[in-house]
Design a protein around this motif. Sequence first.
Motif, short mmCIF file in Angstrom:
data_model
loop_
_atom_site.label_atom_id
_atom_site.label_comp_id
_atom_site.label_asym_id
_atom_site.label_seq_id
_atom_site.Cartn_x
_atom_site.Cartn_y
_atom_site.Cartn_z
N LYS A 1 -14.02 2.92 -6.63
CA LYS A 1 -13.16 2.00 -5.89
C LYS A 1 -11.70 2.28 -6.15
CE LYS A 1 -16.35 -1.86 -5.42
NZ LYS A 1 -16.58 -3.27 -5.65
N LYS A 2 -11.36 2.63 -7.40
CA LYS A 2 -9.97 2.95 -7.74
C LYS A 2 -9.51 4.21 -7.01
CE LYS A 2 -9.66 0.90 -12.33
NZ LYS A 2 -9.40 1.16 -13.75
N MET B 1 -10.67 5.36 -4.21
CA MET B 1 -10.53 5.04 -2.79
C MET B 1 -9.25 4.26 -2.52
SD MET B 1 -12.87 6.65 -1.37
CE MET B 1 -12.76 6.04 0.28
N LYS B 2 -8.85 3.35 -3.43
CA LYS B 2 -7.61 2.60 -3.26
C LYS B 2 -6.40 3.53 -3.29
CE LYS B 2 -8.51 -2.05 -4.97
NZ LYS B 2 -8.20 -3.03 -6.03
N VAL B 3 -6.39 4.44 -4.27
CA VAL B 3 -5.28 5.38 -4.39
C VAL B 3 -5.22 6.28 -3.16
CG1 VAL B 3 -4.43 7.37 -5.69
CG2 VAL B 3 -5.24 5.34 -6.90
N ARG B 4 -6.38 6.72 -2.71
CA ARG B 4 -6.43 7.58 -1.52
C ARG B 4 -5.90 6.85 -0.29
NH1 ARG B 4 -11.83 10.74 0.51
NH2 ARG B 4 -10.76 12.11 1.95
N ALA B 5 -6.25 5.59 -0.14
CA ALA B 5 -5.78 4.79 0.99
C ALA B 5 -4.26 4.61 0.93
CB ALA B 5 -6.48 3.44 1.01
N ARG B 6 -3.73 4.36 -0.27
CA ARG B 6 -2.27 4.21 -0.42
C ARG B 6 -1.54 5.50 -0.06
NH1 ARG B 6 -1.93 1.37 -6.25
NH2 ARG B 6 -3.05 -0.53 -5.71
#
Length: 66
Positions: free
Chosen positions: A3-4, A6-11
């Motif tokens: 999840k972390k 994926m969050k960084v990738r989205a940002r």
Amino acid sequence: MFKKVMKVRARLGAVRRRDAGMVTSEYAMGIVAAVGFALLLYEVVTSGQVRAELQAIVKRALSARM
């Protein structure tokens, strides 16, 4: 952990999309700067002293023995 990541990738994806390229005003400023530099270079190259030096270089190159 996934999840972390994926969050960084989205940002990072959002940041990349915001800065897609130059806007029209940046292109205009780049063109103005390029034209100014071209005019300055033209004035330097066409000045008397530089012209004479360039002609001397060409004459030496053409009269060189092989």
